[in-house]
Design an enzyme around this catalytic site. Structure first.
Site, PDB file in Angstrom:
ATOM      1  N   ILE A 169     -14.395 -11.653  -6.474  1.00 11.45           N
ATOM      2  CA  ILE A 169     -14.166 -10.270  -6.022  1.00 11.45           C
ATOM      3  C   ILE A 169     -14.547 -10.115  -4.559  1.00 11.45           C
ATOM      4  O   ILE A 169     -13.828  -9.479  -3.771  1.00 11.45           O
ATOM      5  CB  ILE A 169     -14.959  -9.278  -6.916  1.00 11.45           C
ATOM      6  CG1 ILE A 169     -14.320  -9.214  -8.297  1.00 11.45           C
ATOM      7  CG2 ILE A 169     -15.009  -7.903  -6.276  1.00 11.45           C
ATOM      8  CD1 ILE A 169     -15.075  -8.358  -9.282  1.00 11.45           C
ATOM      9  N   ARG A 186     -12.132 -11.982   3.171  1.00 10.45           N
ATOM     10  CA  ARG A 186     -10.751 -11.503   3.044  1.00 10.45           C
ATOM     11  C   ARG A 186     -10.064 -11.468   4.407  1.00 10.45           C
ATOM     12  O   ARG A 186      -8.940 -11.947   4.568  1.00 10.45           O
ATOM     13  CB  ARG A 186     -10.729 -10.114   2.402  1.00 10.45           C
ATOM     14  CG  ARG A 186      -9.332  -9.585   2.257  1.00 10.45           C
ATOM     15  CD  ARG A 186      -9.238  -8.185   1.693  1.00 10.45           C
ATOM     16  NE  ARG A 186      -7.839  -7.803   1.664  1.00 10.45           N
ATOM     17  CZ  ARG A 186      -7.017  -8.015   0.647  1.00 10.45           C
ATOM     18  NH1 ARG A 186      -7.475  -8.576  -0.446  1.00 10.45           N
ATOM     19  NH2 ARG A 186      -5.752  -7.674   0.707  1.00 10.45           N
ATOM     20  N   ARG A 233       0.834  -1.215   0.000  1.00 13.85           N
ATOM     21  CA  ARG A 233       0.000   0.000   0.000  1.00 13.85           C
ATOM     22  C   ARG A 233       0.863   1.258   0.000  1.00 13.85           C
ATOM     23  O   ARG A 233       0.497   2.275  -0.619  1.00 13.85           O
ATOM     24  CB  ARG A 233      -0.913  -0.030   1.232  1.00 13.85           C
ATOM     25  CG  ARG A 233      -1.816   1.180   1.408  1.00 13.85           C
ATOM     26  CD  ARG A 233      -2.843   1.270   0.295  1.00 13.85           C
ATOM     27  NE  ARG A 233      -3.747   2.389   0.496  1.00 13.85           N
ATOM     28  CZ  ARG A 233      -3.480   3.657   0.242  1.00 13.85           C
ATOM     29  NH1 ARG A 233      -2.283   3.965  -0.268  1.00 13.85           N
ATOM     30  NH2 ARG A 233      -4.353   4.606   0.450  1.00 13.85           N
ATOM     31  N   HIS A 252     -16.655   2.853   9.037  1.00 16.17           N
ATOM     32  CA  HIS A 252     -15.571   1.873   9.030  1.00 16.17           C
ATOM     33  C   HIS A 252     -15.529   1.066  10.327  1.00 16.17           C
ATOM     34  O   HIS A 252     -14.501   0.518  10.699  1.00 16.17           O
ATOM     35  CB  HIS A 252     -14.232   2.610   8.828  1.00 16.17           C
ATOM     36  CG  HIS A 252     -13.106   1.739   8.381  1.00 16.17           C
ATOM     37  ND1 HIS A 252     -12.002   1.497   9.163  1.00 16.17           N
ATOM     38  CD2 HIS A 252     -12.902   1.047   7.233  1.00 16.17           C
ATOM     39  CE1 HIS A 252     -11.164   0.699   8.520  1.00 16.17           C
ATOM     40  NE2 HIS A 252     -11.685   0.416   7.348  1.00 16.17           N
ATOM     41  N   LEU A 269     -18.450  -2.497  -5.824  1.00 14.80           N
ATOM     42  CA  LEU A 269     -18.425  -3.267  -4.575  1.00 14.80           C
ATOM     43  C   LEU A 269     -19.557  -2.934  -3.619  1.00 14.80           C
ATOM     44  O   LEU A 269     -20.197  -3.842  -3.075  1.00 14.80           O
ATOM     45  CB  LEU A 269     -17.071  -3.087  -3.885  1.00 14.80           C
ATOM     46  CG  LEU A 269     -15.932  -3.916  -4.481  1.00 14.80           C
ATOM     47  CD1 LEU A 269     -14.602  -3.493  -3.888  1.00 14.80           C
ATOM     48  CD2 LEU A 269     -16.171  -5.389  -4.256  1.00 14.80           C
ATOM     49  N   ARG A 326      -2.840   6.570  -4.424  1.00 12.78           N
ATOM     50  CA  ARG A 326      -4.261   6.276  -4.343  1.00 12.78           C
ATOM     51  C   ARG A 326      -4.828   6.154  -5.751  1.00 12.78           C
ATOM     52  O   ARG A 326      -4.293   6.717  -6.703  1.00 12.78           O
ATOM     53  CB  ARG A 326      -4.992   7.387  -3.565  1.00 12.78           C
ATOM     54  CG  ARG A 326      -4.718   7.303  -2.066  1.00 12.78           C
ATOM     55  CD  ARG A 326      -5.450   8.365  -1.304  1.00 12.78           C
ATOM     56  NE  ARG A 326      -4.877   9.689  -1.525  1.00 12.78           N
ATOM     57  CZ  ARG A 326      -5.238  10.769  -0.836  1.00 12.78           C
ATOM     58  NH1 ARG A 326      -6.170  10.692   0.087  1.00 12.78           N
ATOM     59  NH2 ARG A 326      -4.676  11.933  -1.085  1.00 12.78           N
ATOM     60  N   GLY A 332      -9.627   0.912  14.298  1.00  7.68           N
ATOM     61  CA  GLY A 332      -9.519   0.359  12.956  1.00  7.68           C
ATOM     62  C   GLY A 332      -9.028   1.376  11.955  1.00  7.68           C
ATOM     63  O   GLY A 332      -8.798   1.041  10.792  1.00  7.68           O
ATOM     64  N   ARG A 379       2.249   2.476  -3.691  1.00 12.56           N
ATOM     65  CA  ARG A 379       1.376   2.869  -4.802  1.00 12.56           C
ATOM     66  C   ARG A 379       0.602   4.120  -4.387  1.00 12.56           C
ATOM     67  O   ARG A 379       0.332   4.356  -3.221  1.00 12.56           O
ATOM     68  CB  ARG A 379       0.402   1.751  -5.173  1.00 12.56           C
ATOM     69  CG  ARG A 379      -0.635   1.428  -4.092  1.00 12.56           C
ATOM     70  CD  ARG A 379      -1.781   0.609  -4.670  1.00 12.56           C
ATOM     71  NE  ARG A 379      -2.710   0.142  -3.645  1.00 12.56           N
ATOM     72  CZ  ARG A 379      -3.716   0.863  -3.165  1.00 12.56           C
ATOM     73  NH1 ARG A 379      -3.898   2.102  -3.568  1.00 12.56           N
ATOM     74  NH2 ARG A 379      -4.525   0.350  -2.255  1.00 12.56           N
ATOM     75  N   HIS A 425      -3.104  -5.751   8.203  1.00 11.01           N
ATOM     76  CA  HIS A 425      -4.334  -5.160   8.740  1.00 11.01           C
ATOM     77  C   HIS A 425      -4.301  -5.169  10.265  1.00 11.01           C
ATOM     78  O   HIS A 425      -5.339  -5.003  10.919  1.00 11.01           O
ATOM     79  CB  HIS A 425      -5.555  -5.926   8.212  1.00 11.01           C
ATOM     80  CG  HIS A 425      -6.725  -5.055   7.906  1.00 11.01           C
ATOM     81  ND1 HIS A 425      -7.931  -5.176   8.548  1.00 11.01           N
ATOM     82  CD2 HIS A 425      -6.868  -4.009   7.045  1.00 11.01           C
ATOM     83  CE1 HIS A 425      -8.773  -4.270   8.089  1.00 11.01           C
ATOM     84  NE2 HIS A 425      -8.151  -3.545   7.174  1.00 11.01           N
TER      85      HIS A 425
END
Length: 451
Positions: free
Chosen positions: A447, A378, A91, A357, A320, A96, A152, A94, A138
């Site tokens: 996905i 995931r 992350r 979130h 999504l 956004r 989080g 790269r 995470h």
């Protein structure tokens, strides 16, 4: 020959879990992201010994710069302060989506290092898998001296409510030396010794291909690692238990499963993405059949951070929230009789164009899980996750817990029928077309497992 039914003792797994005693006066819950940002900056300013920041990312925007500047200032004033930052390796390298690929967080870390040549604050990238889509860091927790600040939230303008936009999360400040020590020990023992760990604040970075063996070794190790601590508290006092997990049958997944199945009266879930693993769907149905109450608080599709307004350019990630909403509508339709009896309670969170979130589980006013785990496939299989299980048998934290839940519910709408959820035929044309195409070739299933 008929095999006899064996009743599984979920409660025993929770009772046997090692627990750290917690002073109720040293446990504080905050209720909005702005208060969290202020508390974080104050804690950095007051730090005397150590600051460890573990997050998915520390963004190069104003809020990220404010935090990183505060860290450099703290280190300048107290050179012996132990400061380390751990973020996801992929992350950080790269930009956004839709932005200049060269403007990465890693590049920003290097610029800050060059501006402060006499101050060393290492920023480590942790690669959980060879590709970002197959697993990220995470893990959550900011440890400052003997306080664990658990949320989080990652670090950027939206999570910290730097300007008008915010992303709502949970914010728990737990002062407990044993807890802080074991979370530091986890990082020092399971990240630092491995060659897969990479400094991101340098000018040169190795490629994924160059460290693919090291990444595999690190992931294998982390799949077997957990927090190490002396848990000598009883089941009759306020306690905390940190748990880490990576991979399908990890410790955190098992504890979540056991926790849900100990419910005697009611369980509450928060998740931003309604895409529950099959085992949790089965657990919920089992509870409903037993007459237990289940409340699920979910972000409305427009409160999803992947949501793209109809007047903005559309891309595949914008589909999504609609896939999650289809899941939700099907789930509610299937269990509508329990909603009619007010046994299953579904709430949708929405606050204009803000995002949601929150993750967590509350059981019977006795147990509370704070976690970054999204309760989706995931999180269940790919990402390195953690959580802190709080046992409060004497309800010493209940005033704060009730206030947190009441604050969450303030922005919610009660769903009493599946038809309140928009049907897919009324979605924008580009969304409807995408979902139809994905469903035809069953890519939507893949996905939903990856995002």
């Amino acid at each position: 020959m008929r095999i006899p039914f064996i009743r599984y003792n979920h409660q025993k797994h929770l009772d046997d879990l090692a627990k750290i005693p917690q002073d109720a006066s040293q446990y504080r819950i905050l209720f909005d992201p702005n208060a969290y940002r202020i508390a974080l900056l104050e804690s950095i300013h007051k730090a005397q010994h150590r600051i460890y920041i573990i997050a998915l990312y520390l963004e190069q925007d104003e809020a990220g710069q404010e935090i990183l500047n505060a860290l450099y200032q703290a280190k300048k004033q107290k050179p012996n302060l132990d400061i380390k930052i751990f973020v996801d390796w992929h992350r950080a390298q790269r930009g956004r989506f839709g932005e200049d690929k060269n403007q990465t967080n890693a590049r920003y870390y290097n610029q800050m290092k060059q501006q402060h040549p006499d101050i060393d604050i290492p920023v480590y990238g942790v690669p959980i898998n060879r590709r970002e889509v197959l697993g990220v860091l995470h893990l959550k927790g900011l440890i400052i001296d003997d306080t664990v600040i658990y949320s989080g939230a990652s670090i950027n303008n939206v999570y910290l409510h730097k300007f008008n936009k915010y992303r709502y999360d949970r914010y728990h400040l737990i002062t407990n030396k044993t807890l802080a020590d074991c979370m530091i020990k986890y990082v020092n023992d399971n990240f630092l010794p491995f060659d897969g760990l990479q400094r991101l604040d340098g000018e040169q970075h190795k490629t994924r291909k160059q460290i693919k063996v090291e990444i595999k070794t690190l992931r294998q190790h982390l799949s077997e690692a957990n927090y190490q601590y002396k848990g000598d508290a009883s089941n009759n006092e306020l306690t905390v238990s940190p748990i880490a997990g990576l991979g399908r049958n990890n410790s955190l997944n098992k504890i979540i499963h056991h926790l849900i199945n100990t419910t005697q009266h009611n369980v509450i879930f928060c998740t931003p993405y309604f895409n529950l693993p099959n085992i949790l769907v089965r657990d919920i149905i089992r509870l409903l059949r037993k007459g237990r109450q289940v409340e699920i608080i979910i972000g409305d599709k427009e409160a999803n951070d992947f949501y793209i307004p109809p007047d903005k350019p559309f891309n595949i990630s914008g589909g999504l929230p609609y896939l999650y909403e289809i899941n939700l509508r099907n789930f509610i339709e299937r269990l509508q009789p329990y909603i009619d009896k007010q046994q299953l309670i579904i709430r949708l969170w929405k606050d204009e164009d803000q995002t949601y979130h929150l993750k967590g589980v509350w059981v019977d006013n006795q147990w509370m899980l704070i976690t970054g785990n999204n309760l989706n496939p995931r999180a269940w299989r790919l990402d390195l996750e953690n959580g802190i299980l709080v046992h409060d048998p004497k309800q010493e934290l209940q005033k704060q817990i009730k206030q947190e839940l009441d604050t969450i519910r303030q922005k919610t709408t009660l769903v009493t029928h599946f038809q309140q959820i928009q049907a897919s035929q009324f979605y924008p044309k580009q969304v409807h077309k995408l979902i139809k195409r994905l469903s035809r070739i069953r890519v939507d299933r893949i996905i939903k497992r990856l995002l």
